[in-house]
Design a protein around this motif. Structure first.
Motif, PDB file in Angstrom:
ATOM      1  N   SER A 190      -7.227   3.492 -10.806  1.00 36.43           N
ATOM      2  CA  SER A 190      -8.633   3.189 -10.594  1.00 36.43           C
ATOM      3  C   SER A 190      -9.436   3.472 -11.857  1.00 36.43           C
ATOM      4  N   THR A 191     -10.390   2.590 -12.131  1.00 39.98           N
ATOM      5  CA  THR A 191     -11.200   2.808 -13.319  1.00 39.98           C
ATOM      6  C   THR A 191     -12.416   3.655 -13.005  1.00 39.98           C
ATOM      7  N   TYR A 192     -12.569   4.009 -11.757  1.00 36.63           N
ATOM      8  CA  TYR A 192     -13.659   4.923 -11.436  1.00 36.63           C
ATOM      9  C   TYR A 192     -13.197   6.329 -11.756  1.00 36.63           C
ATOM     10  N   TYR A 220       0.831  -1.199   0.000  1.00 39.60           N
ATOM     11  CA  TYR A 220       0.000   0.000   0.000  1.00 39.60           C
ATOM     12  C   TYR A 220       0.859   1.238   0.000  1.00 39.60           C
ATOM     13  N   ARG A 244      -9.295  -3.890  -1.223  1.00 37.04           N
ATOM     14  CA  ARG A 244      -8.429  -4.907  -1.818  1.00 37.04           C
ATOM     15  C   ARG A 244      -9.112  -6.249  -1.665  1.00 37.04           C
ATOM     16  N   GLU A 287      -6.514  -5.061  -6.499  1.00 43.63           N
ATOM     17  CA  GLU A 287      -7.140  -3.792  -6.196  1.00 43.63           C
ATOM     18  C   GLU A 287      -8.504  -3.808  -6.849  1.00 43.63           C
ATOM     19  N   LEU A 288      -9.524  -3.583  -6.084  1.00 42.54           N
ATOM     20  CA  LEU A 288     -10.872  -3.704  -6.630  1.00 42.54           C
ATOM     21  C   LEU A 288     -11.161  -2.611  -7.648  1.00 42.54           C
ATOM     22  N   SER A 289     -10.649  -1.412  -7.381  1.00 43.00           N
ATOM     23  CA  SER A 289     -11.031  -0.289  -8.236  1.00 43.00           C
ATOM     24  C   SER A 289     -10.473  -0.415  -9.643  1.00 43.00           C
TER      25      SER A 289
END
Lengths: 952, 430
Positions: free
Chosen positions: A308-310, A297, B188, B202-204
């Motif tokens: 991020s795809t957001y 992290y 995660r 990574e979920l995003s």
């Protein structure tokens, strides 16, 4: 003169005293007497030149004409073209001799050289561009970056110059910059693009009478300049070439916005499709020894990652036009709106120029010139499409192209579609030669008709839309394209990698957009014909493979792909190909395995059937790919086993041999056993309705043969082997042991541990042990020669599986006791040799013996019973003594030994009797000491162990 | 207010007496047990604070108990096939079950089957929601884990097949377990697989962050609430602890003579199938095929307690105890409707308006107006008032004002009454 002065001297001296203050009488007409202190100036001087010395310590190195860099740079401002040219040549010489000067004077160099881009003299420009190329070769892009605005300003100046010669040379400078600094050029595309347009066309004045058919975008028109040295067609070609390269640079500089999505739609199946983050790959062993630190992290996960795809809603668009470059979809679109009509015009002109007698049949035959113009036109169209900054923009752009230009494209491009070269008649050759000489400067002159046609296919196919949106009228122009693609692939034409890639891209797009079963079958069959050629290069082969596998992965939601017979045939043939390929090409095999794995994990029936039929061949312990390929592929192959619907006995036999033969690593063998375990009905891990792949009987026999580690044949040959390879039996070692090499021993030991673990988790331990002892009884008790690894493994397994409630049967016990005794004897000999590298082996053997002896008290008694001291020869006595003292020293065994005290006492008495040495030897002393300690210890704890006897 | 009590909920495959048992986390005293049938692996779900659901082992239905009535099955939800995994959204509004290779998603309030997602190629093994119920992740035997956004899955347009947001496809053997971390869409996700790796995603973005290769296949995985540690249950019975933020690597090295083994929890003898960490991250719960559930102290890696079961442990979870669990008199806030077995079609529900009928508590409301209609009514009312106010005469206005003031008074009174009544109800000791 001297004498006169001599006589006068006397007088003068006398006079001097009073004459000092006498007034000098000056008279008109007489010459003025010379003053005494007048300097005689009638001498001549000559200079001594030490120029080299002087220069060296003031202003650095020079050329062979002794000109330093400052001189040369200042000469660049000279009015004479020759001086300027020679200064440029001198600079080049100087800089190539002293590369460090480039670094020091970069700013001045670039600004001075750039100023010469627009010089009136052609030779100067030529020299300037050569010098620029030289500088570009030795300065990296990041160091030029601060000066680049200057360079590009001068470049624009040259490109838009009124003089055609300067314009032409600007192309060369552009070449240099494109070669070395594509990223810098592409960063600010706006001005350059306009310049390009102005090179080949001119802006329509708005006041002119517009023709009604001219639509809003067409404010530019192709220009013709009769004063140029080359024909306007060739000139346009040169410009188009650069424009193409420039756009290419822009496209390449685009940051990849959408990783996987664009791959799937573009059909860039050559790429690996890796993610943008490089994941951390760790191994538990390294981790547990803290060799590597984990830092997953960044900023402790407080902010969303940049990947991020957001997306937040984009901020309000700044009104971006063409002037703002190509960063927005609208900008690209408006640029395209200007360029495409020009391109179309060029195309028409090229095809019309070419066929003055244009009358049907020869229309598709082109001269090389026309061909290359057309090719460039198509290339640029293709690049324009790719310019869209984002994926969704690209779709919009495609739709826009379709709306605006489909009609034009159809009319012009498709009219004579499969183009070919026209054979130029012989008598024209001279003229051609001249022309080719003239245009030698233009690269990429020779364009094959194949390349042209393929590019055309690709451009057109992206205009096709998904079927079912109401417009089915694409068929008329798609059919010729399709038949061309099919014929090219199926006729086994030699294709270069690039062409094949483009063709496959076309096929991809057609299959995905047409959504028709016949089209899919048709095209895939053609690809399959190509795929089946024998002598394809590795690169081509893997391209085809990845095409198929990516296509297969697309099947979700595309029934026409999922049901395609060709795809099924391809999948079913994969295992055979893998088996046939053997170890010849590990890279290709790895690709094949990946494809197989993808299909297997999806449970594709055809593939699984193919895999099942060829499983025995693939997993052959001698020449199967599982032992031939590198470790990574081996692992994948082992993982494939999980997906096999059925594992036959023959396959299991092969697998067990693979495990024990040592050609795959011990860790891999362990995971193989675990996978077989998982697929048996006994594993207990079953989610959903998956049938066990193998029967319990087969599974257990697989475990048993892995446990023994030697096949029946090998054991049989061992029995008949001569005495040289095995240790001969003796009273102390009733079995003759075959000493396995250390490596094999350790491997086998690891396998044994895994098998034991599997056996332990099977369920009822007593049943499990029953089966094991039956196996030993049936297959092993009659052996005279036993490999030591097998003996140790059996003891280990027995010790792990047995609990006190089970009593092994006698023949097995006898065999085990023989094993145990032989191993102990071997241990003693190993200890005497005492090379430290057998440490692991010794520990394993000792551990196996001791644990077996302590878990099965009857085994210990049997071992003790079989020790007949009387039968031993003299040199074996110390060995026996050592064995006994080792056993006595082992605390967990102490109680069990005490339970057999009488037997033990008898043996020791015999030993002392038979060892007739006058002096008591050391081993005997040790033994007696150990014995006395054990007895003493035993008598104190005797009461507690009364119950132990009941076990016998 | 005291810290919420945490309880252990566990179930096994062999017990005759009860299906799943609830015991206190720290003392280990057994609190409750729910009877009837046996629950399949990863088939236990707490639905809000009202119900507990368990997928029956090897059968095609789901047992439902009301939390406070332990003896009696509330209903059986009959499914189209054997349920291999079951999970409920943390907000209690959705229920997802893996049946063969498809994910079935129900809306709890209406019982409608909202979607059947058949993107997996083989049987599903695990399903998890994110903590904010906005996404869920499904893992299957086809080596894939799919990330679904709930909003894109739940839609009325049936022609449009929902696509997963991400396809996590780097495993090479079936996925056995997965765990969603905290922080909703920024979470995660950890996936465990038979290919001996545990991967952290990574979920995003759907990107792989970390992959750890073990010596054995991994059957279960979990993260502690801080996501400092990753716990991986192996098929040989060991539980491995991977530290995700190792900072002082070299400092304490000298004191640890034996580094090996201090990151392994040893004790189970067979597959470790379920793992769970307590809220404060100090206790680890593990269930294994050796028929025991063990509670471990994370710091010292010792087994604190071992609870024997009668069969392979299928579920073992540490969860904060829902309030209703220990109040025998309490009743669920909303009754559970019948769960439909077939995809809900919009024609069935008088499709005169395209709007969605949102009814969070079905039985507290009885009018059938949609929000659009209500808004329209309100609008017309407001219009009428303004019309009158603007265009009406002065006298009429006065009367109107008086009327309105009166109404305000009555409303205030009602409000006060309501307030008094509820405060009385709340302050009164139960």
């Amino acid at each position: 003169m001297v004498t006169r002065s001599g006589t006068a001297g006397m007088k003068a001296k006398k006079k001097k005293r009073q004459d000092d203050f006498q007034k000098v009488k000056l008279k008109v007409g007489k010459t003025k007497p010379k003053a005494n202190n007048a300097t005689n100036t009638n001498f001549r001087t000559k200079g001594i030149h030490l120029s080299e010395q002087l220069r060296r310590d003031t202003s650095g190195p020079t050329t062979h004409r002794q000109l330093g860099i400052n001189d040369l740079l200042s000469q660049l401002h000279h009015y004479n073209a020759n001086v300027k040219q020679s200064a440029l040549l001198g600079l080049k010489e100087l800089l190539s001799l002293n590369p460090s000067l480039v670094e020091q004077h970069l700013s001045r160099l670039l600004s001075e050289v750039a100023a010469l881009f627009t010089d009136k003299d052609g030779n100067v420009r030529m020299a300037a561009s050569r010098l620029l190329r030289f500088i570009a070769q030795c300065v990296p892009a990041e160091r030029v970056a601060p000066f680049f605005p200057l360079l590009s300003a001068h470049l624009s100046c040259a490109m838009t110059h009124i003089e055609p010669g300067i314009q032409e040379d600007a192309m060369k400078i552009l070449d240099v910059l494109l070669d070395h600094y594509p990223a810098l050029l592409a960063a600010r595309p706006a001005i350059l693009l306009t310049n390009f347009l102005e090179l080949i066309s001119h802006r329509r004045t708005s006041g002119g009478a517009k023709k009604p058919q001219e639509t809003k975008g067409r404010s530019w028109a192709l220009s013709v300049n009769p004063t140029r040295a080359v024909t306007s067609q060739q000139w346009r070609l040169t410009v188009l070439l650069r424009l193409g390269r420039f756009l290419q640079a822009v496209v390449e500089e685009r940051p990849e916005e959408e990783g996987d999505m664009s791959v799937s739609s573009d059909g860039v199946f050559g790429s690996s499709g890796e993610g943008r983050i490089t994941p951390l790959d760790l191994n538990w062993e390294e981790l547990s020894y803290s060799k590597t630190g984990v830092k997953v992290y960044e900023h402790s996960g407080a902010k969303p990652t940049p990947h991020s795809t957001y997306r937040l809603r984009p901020e309000v668009d700044s009104g971006a036009g063409v002037g703002e470059g190509l960063s927005s979809a609208e900008a690209v679109q408006s640029f395209a709106a200007t360029l495409v009509p020009l391109l179309l015009e060029m195309w028409v002109e090229a095809s019309a120029n070419d066929c003055p007698w244009n009358s049907g049949e020869g229309a598709h035959l082109l001269t090389p010139d026309a061909m290359s113009v057309m090719f460039q036109v198509l290339t640029i169209l293709q690049l324009l499409r790719k310019l869209a900054p984002q994926k969704e923009d690209q779709d919009a752009l495609d739709a826009w192209f379709r709306n605006e230009y489909l009609g034009d494209f159809k009319q012009h491009f498709m009219k004579n579609f499969p183009y070919g070269t026209r054979d130029t008649p012989k008598h024209k050759k001279k003229l051609d030669l001249k022309r080719s000489k003239q245009t030698a400067a233009v690269p990429g002159q020779t364009v094959e008709p194949l390349a042209l046609n393929i590019t055309l296919c690709q451009v057109m196919v992206f205009l096709s839309q998904r079927q079912g949106l109401g417009r089915d009228n694409d068929a008329d122009w798609l059919i010729p394209l399709r038949s061309f693609v099919r014929d090219t692939l199926a006729n086994e034409v030699k294709l270069s990698y690039k062409h094949l890639h483009m063709l496959l891209g076309t096929v991809w797009r057609m299959v995905l957009t047409q959504r028709s079963k016949t089209v899919t079958e048709d095209l895939l069959a053609a690809v399959y014909v190509y795929y089946q050629q024998r002598n394809l290069t590795l690169q081509t082969r893997s391209l085809l493979l990845s095409f198929y596998s990516k296509l297969y992965l697309q099947e979700q939601g595309h029934t026409h792909i999922a049901r395609s017979k060709m795809l099924c045939r391809w999948l079913a043939a994969l295992p055979v190909q893998l088996a046939q390929l053997g170890h010849r090409n590990p890279a290709l095999s790895a690709r094949l395995i990946l494809s197989i794995q993808a299909a297997a994990s999806r449970g594709n029936k055809d593939l699984l059937n193919g895999l099942q039929t060829h499983a025995c061949r693939l997993y052959d312990p001698q020449e199967g790919v599982v032992v031939l390929l590198p470790a990574e592929s081996q692992q994948r192959l082992v993982q494939l086993l999980y997906f096999l619907p059925k594992m036959s006995q023959a396959l299991l036999a092969n697998l067990s041999r693979c495990c024990t033969a040592g050609r795959i690593s011990a860790g891999l063998a362990a995971s193989l056993i675990r996978i077989v375990h998982l697929r048996s009905s006994l594993s207990g891990w079953s989610v959903g309705s998956q049938e066990a792949a193998l029967q319990d009987v087969d599974y257990i026999s697989f475990l048993f043969s892995s446990l023994t580690g030697f096949s029946a044949d090998e054991l049989a040959t061992l029995q008949e082997a001569g005495d040289d390879s095995v240790l001969a039996p003796s009273p102390l070692s009733p079995l003759s042991l075959y000493p396995t090499p250390l490596e094999q021993f350790t491997h086998h030991w690891d396998v044994v541990e895994e098998v034991c673990h599997c056996l332990e988790t099977l369920g009822s331990q007593s049943q499990c042990f029953d089966i094991l002892q039956n196996g030993i009884c049936k297959y092993l008790t009659r052996l005279g020669v036993v490999p030591d690894s097998m003996a140790a493994g059996l003891l280990r397994a027995v010790a792990r599986l047995l609990d006190l409630s089970i009593l092994p049967i006698d023949p097995v016990l006898r065999f085990l006791s023989q094993c145990c005794l032989s191993l102990l004897a071997l241990l003693i000999t190993l200890q005497q040799e005492a090379p430290s590298d057998t440490n692991h082996k010794r520990e394993a053997i000792w551990g196996a013996c001791v644990s077996a002896l302590s878990t099965i008290p009857r085994l210990l008694r049997m071992v003790l019973q079989s020790l007949r001291v009387g039968d031993l020869c003299e040199e074996e006595l110390p060995q026996l003594g050592q064995i006994l003292s080792m056993l006595l020293q082992h605390t967990p065994l102490r109680n069990h030994l005490m339970a057999n005290a009488a037997l033990l006492q008898h043996i020791i008495q015999d030993l002392t009797r038979y060892s007739r040495g006058e002096t008591r030897e050391q081993w005997l002393t040790d033994l007696l000491y150990c014995y006395s300690v054990t007895v003493a210890h035993g008598s104190t704890t005797h009461r507690g162990n009364m119950g132990l006897r009941d076990m016998y | 207010m005291a810290a919420p009590m945490e309880v252990i909920v566990s179930s096994d495959s062999g017990s005759q007496l009860w299906n799943c048992a609830v015991s206190e986390l720290h003392s280990g005293s057994s609190l409750l047990s729910y009877r009837g049938g046996n629950t399949a692996c990863r088939g236990l779900a707490l639905l809000g604070s009202d119900y507990i659901l368990g997928a029956q082992l090897g059968k095609n239905f789901i047992n439902v108990w009301e939390l406070q009535r332990k003896d009696q099955l509330q209903q059986k939800i009959v499914c189209p096939g054997v349920v291999t995994c079951l999970t409920a959204a943390p907000n209690g509004l959705y229920l997802a079950a893996g049946i063969a290779e498809a994910v079935y998603l129900w809306e709890v309030s209406s019982g409608n089957l909202l979607a059947v997602l058949s993107r997996h190629y083989q049987d599903l093994t695990c399903l998890r929601f994110t903590d904010d119920s906005s996404h869920f992740v499904s893992g299957g035997k086809d080596n894939l884990a799919l990330v679904w956004s709930l909003a894109s899955v739940v839609q009325l347009d049936l022609n449009h097949t929902p696509e997963p947001r991400h396809v996590l496809s780097r495993h090479s053997l079936p996925i056995t377990d997965l765990h969603c971390g905290l922080m909703g869409p920024q979470a995660r996700v950890a996936t465990a697989s038979l290919d001996q790796t545990v991967k952290l995603w990574e979920l995003s973005s759907g990107e792989l962050l970390l992959s750890v290769l073990f010596d054995v296949g991994i059957m279960s995985v979990t993260l502690d609430p801080c996501e400092y540690f990753l716990f991986c249950g192996g098929s040989d019975g060991n539980i491995f602890q991977v530290s995700l933020c190792s900072q002082s690597l070299s400092r304490d090295k000298a004191f640890q003579s034996d580094n090996d083994g201090n990151q392994v929890f040893k004790g189970h003898r067979n597959l470790v199938t379920c793992l769970s960490v307590s809220m404060d991250g100090t206790l680890l719960l593990s269930g294994s095929h050796d028929e025991t559930v063990r509670l471990w102290d994370v710091q010292s890696k010792q087994s604190i307690r071992c609870i024997s079961h009668k069969g392979a442990v299928t579920n073992a979870v540490i969860t904060p105890a829902p309030a209703n669990m220990f109040l025998p008199d309490s009743r669920p806030a909303a009754a559970l409707p019948r769960f439909s077995r077939h995809l809900h079609t919009s024609e069935g529900e008088g499709g005169e308006s395209g709007g969605v009928c949102v009814r969070p508590g079905l039985f507290t409301q009885d009018e059938d107006e949609t929000h659009l209609q209500k808004a329209e009514r309100l609008y017309s009312l407001m219009n009428a008032v303004t019309d009158k106010a603007v265009f009406g005469d002065g006298e009429n206005t006065k009367v109107r004002v008086a009327e309105l003031e009166e109404e305000v008074q009555t409303l205030k009174k009602i409000n006060k009454d309501l307030y008094d009544f509820s405060s009385q109800l709340l302050t009164k000791p139960t």
